[in-house]
Design a protein around this motif. Structure first.
Motif, PDB file in Angstrom:
ATOM      1  N   ARG A   1      -2.466 -16.306 -45.786  1.00  0.00           N
ATOM      2  CA  ARG A   1      -3.379 -16.414 -47.411  1.00  0.00           C
ATOM      3  C   ARG A   1      -4.332 -14.656 -46.515  1.00  0.00           C
ATOM      4  N   ASP A   2      -4.889 -14.156 -47.875  1.00  0.00           N
ATOM      5  CA  ASP A   2      -5.433 -13.341 -47.500  1.00  0.00           C
ATOM      6  C   ASP A   2      -7.381 -13.344 -48.450  1.00  0.00           C
ATOM      7  N   GLU A   3      -7.401 -12.423 -49.036  1.00  0.00           N
ATOM      8  CA  GLU A   3      -9.214 -12.402 -49.727  1.00  0.00           C
ATOM      9  C   GLU A   3      -8.870 -12.976 -51.275  1.00  0.00           C
ATOM     10  N   SER A   4      -7.694 -12.984 -51.434  1.00  0.00           N
ATOM     11  CA  SER A   4      -7.483 -13.166 -52.801  1.00  0.00           C
ATOM     12  C   SER A   4      -6.695 -15.015 -52.315  1.00  0.00           C
ATOM     13  N   GLY A   5      -6.397 -15.020 -51.811  1.00  0.00           N
ATOM     14  CA  GLY A   5      -5.970 -16.762 -51.549  1.00  0.00           C
ATOM     15  C   GLY A   5      -4.573 -16.710 -51.083  1.00  0.00           C
ATOM     16  N   TRP A   6      -3.561 -17.632 -51.779  1.00  0.00           N
ATOM     17  CA  TRP A   6      -2.766 -18.168 -50.835  1.00  0.00           C
ATOM     18  C   TRP A   6      -1.351 -17.357 -51.171  1.00  0.00           C
ATOM     19  N   ALA A   7      -0.360 -16.542 -50.955  1.00  0.00           N
ATOM     20  CA  ALA A   7       0.693 -16.030 -51.859  1.00  0.00           C
ATOM     21  C   ALA A   7       1.660 -15.909 -51.417  1.00  0.00           C
ATOM     22  N   VAL A   8       2.588 -15.935 -52.024  1.00  0.00           N
ATOM     23  CA  VAL A   8       4.376 -16.146 -51.930  1.00  0.00           C
ATOM     24  C   VAL A   8       4.462 -15.119 -51.070  1.00  0.00           C
ATOM     25  N   ARG A   9       4.980 -14.495 -49.851  1.00  0.00           N
ATOM     26  CA  ARG A   9       5.437 -13.343 -49.596  1.00  0.00           C
ATOM     27  C   ARG A   9       7.048 -13.527 -49.406  1.00  0.00           C
ATOM     28  N   LEU A  10       7.655 -14.427 -49.318  1.00  0.00           N
ATOM     29  CA  LEU A  10       8.876 -14.194 -48.699  1.00  0.00           C
ATOM     30  C   LEU A  10       9.422 -15.680 -49.387  1.00  0.00           C
ATOM     31  N   VAL A  11      10.899 -15.238 -49.724  1.00  0.00           N
ATOM     32  CA  VAL A  11      11.640 -16.992 -49.886  1.00  0.00           C
ATOM     33  C   VAL A  11      12.954 -16.750 -49.071  1.00  0.00           C
ATOM     34  N   GLY A  12      13.514 -17.726 -48.344  1.00  0.00           N
ATOM     35  CA  GLY A  12      15.035 -17.398 -48.061  1.00  0.00           C
ATOM     36  C   GLY A  12      15.537 -18.700 -47.526  1.00  0.00           C
ATOM     37  N   ARG A  13      16.372 -18.610 -46.578  1.00  0.00           N
ATOM     38  CA  ARG A  13      17.605 -19.918 -46.232  1.00  0.00           C
ATOM     39  C   ARG A  13      17.440 -19.680 -45.361  1.00  0.00           C
ATOM     40  N   TYR A  14      17.503 -20.547 -44.331  1.00  0.00           N
ATOM     41  CA  TYR A  14      17.887 -21.291 -42.656  1.00  0.00           C
ATOM     42  C   TYR A  14      19.155 -22.104 -42.163  1.00  0.00           C
ATOM     43  N   ASP A  15      20.095 -21.264 -42.072  1.00  0.00           N
ATOM     44  CA  ASP A  15      21.384 -21.695 -41.946  1.00  0.00           C
ATOM     45  C   ASP A  15      21.542 -22.413 -40.692  1.00  0.00           C
ATOM     46  N   ASP A  16      21.500 -23.593 -40.217  1.00  0.00           N
ATOM     47  CA  ASP A  16      21.253 -24.325 -38.534  1.00  0.00           C
ATOM     48  C   ASP A  16      22.782 -24.603 -38.159  1.00  0.00           C
ATOM     49  N   VAL A  17      22.677 -24.673 -36.317  1.00  0.00           N
ATOM     50  CA  VAL A  17      23.233 -25.914 -36.094  1.00  0.00           C
ATOM     51  C   VAL A  17      22.906 -26.544 -35.062  1.00  0.00           C
ATOM     52  N   LEU A  18      22.909 -27.614 -35.311  1.00  0.00           N
ATOM     53  CA  LEU A  18      21.852 -28.414 -33.690  1.00  0.00           C
ATOM     54  C   LEU A  18      23.231 -29.094 -33.017  1.00  0.00           C
ATOM     55  N   ARG A  19      23.047 -29.314 -31.443  1.00  0.00           N
ATOM     56  CA  ARG A  19      23.661 -29.978 -31.227  1.00  0.00           C
ATOM     57  C   ARG A  19      22.720 -30.607 -29.772  1.00  0.00           C
ATOM     58  N   ARG A  20      22.781 -31.758 -29.705  1.00  0.00           N
ATOM     59  CA  ARG A  20      22.607 -33.078 -28.751  1.00  0.00           C
ATOM     60  C   ARG A  20      23.126 -32.632 -27.853  1.00  0.00           C
ATOM     61  N   ARG A  21      22.175 -32.726 -26.495  1.00  0.00           N
ATOM     62  CA  ARG A  21      23.016 -33.008 -25.012  1.00  0.00           C
ATOM     63  C   ARG A  21      21.185 -34.107 -24.330  1.00  0.00           C
ATOM     64  N   ASP A  22      22.295 -35.038 -23.796  1.00  0.00           N
ATOM     65  CA  ASP A  22      21.957 -36.042 -23.482  1.00  0.00           C
ATOM     66  C   ASP A  22      20.437 -36.447 -23.977  1.00  0.00           C
ATOM     67  N   GLY A  23      21.016 -36.653 -25.273  1.00  0.00           N
ATOM     68  CA  GLY A  23      19.805 -38.338 -26.519  1.00  0.00           C
ATOM     69  C   GLY A  23      18.719 -36.963 -27.129  1.00  0.00           C
ATOM     70  N   GLU A  24      18.968 -34.853 -27.078  1.00  0.00           N
ATOM     71  CA  GLU A  24      18.275 -33.845 -26.906  1.00  0.00           C
ATOM     72  C   GLU A  24      19.077 -33.482 -28.212  1.00  0.00           C
ATOM     73  N   TRP A  25      18.365 -33.647 -29.294  1.00  0.00           N
ATOM     74  CA  TRP A  25      19.056 -32.434 -30.315  1.00  0.00           C
ATOM     75  C   TRP A  25      17.888 -31.243 -30.643  1.00  0.00           C
ATOM     76  N   ARG A  26      18.761 -29.926 -30.567  1.00  0.00           N
ATOM     77  CA  ARG A  26      18.108 -28.445 -30.607  1.00  0.00           C
ATOM     78  C   ARG A  26      18.475 -27.706 -31.401  1.00  0.00           C
ATOM     79  N   PHE A  27      18.367 -26.827 -31.799  1.00  0.00           N
ATOM     80  CA  PHE A  27      19.205 -25.729 -32.729  1.00  0.00           C
ATOM     81  C   PHE A  27      19.940 -24.694 -30.688  1.00  0.00           C
ATOM     82  N   GLN A  28      20.943 -25.141 -31.655  1.00  0.00           N
ATOM     83  CA  GLN A  28      22.602 -23.842 -30.980  1.00  0.00           C
ATOM     84  C   GLN A  28      22.423 -22.688 -31.500  1.00  0.00           C
ATOM     85  N   ARG A  29      21.669 -21.981 -32.858  1.00  0.00           N
ATOM     86  CA  ARG A  29      22.019 -21.253 -33.762  1.00  0.00           C
ATOM     87  C   ARG A  29      20.845 -21.124 -34.681  1.00  0.00           C
TER      88      ARG A  29
END
Length: 132
Positions: A97-125
């Motif tokens: 957001r700037d003085e003229s309002g909200w604007a899209v600055r970029l678009v993209g993609r997330y590619d995730d690998v998450l792992r569970r250890r001791d019942g907790e999920w977190r990002f590995q990559r």
């Protein structure tokens, strides 16, 4: 048919992805770092690859918002669940957001690998790519 285990994994994955966006937009770098395993990797196209908590903290510290911002993550699909590992892909739109309002600055993609250890999920990559 989705099993209860798959549904639970999907919920945990989506929660981690949402928490990441919230922490990033609120400049809560320590919270963001804790979403990764200590040996986790954050790769951001055109910026760098950060491996481990200290590198991730240093890398994201350089992204402190200078004005209101919002990462909208949508169309998340959990593409694979194998035991204690899950992969997902999501679309990303980044607004500022700037003085003229909200604007899209970029678009993209997330590619995730998450792992569970001791019942907790977190990002590995987490790999972030941007669309032209």
């Amino acid at each position: 048919m989705t099993t209860a285990t798959e549904a639970s994994t999907t919920a945990h994955v989506q929660s981690a992805i949402g928490a990441y966006a919230q922490a990033l937009d609120a400049d809560r770098v320590d919270d963001l770092v804790e979403l990764f395993w200590p040996d986790g990797v954050a790769e951001i196209a055109g910026v760098g690859t950060f491996e481990g908590h200290e590198a991730i903290r240093a890398g994201y510290a350089g992204f402190s918002p200078t004005r209101p911002q919002l990462h909208l993550v949508a169309n998340t699909v959990v593409t694979s669940v194998t035991g204690d590992e899950a992969s997902a892909v999501s679309n990303l739109a980044f607004f500022q957001r700037d003085e003229s309002g909200w604007a899209v600055r970029l678009v993209g993609r997330y590619d995730d690998v998450l792992r569970r250890r001791d019942g907790e999920w977190r990002f590995q990559r987490r790999v972030t790519t941007f669309l032209p």
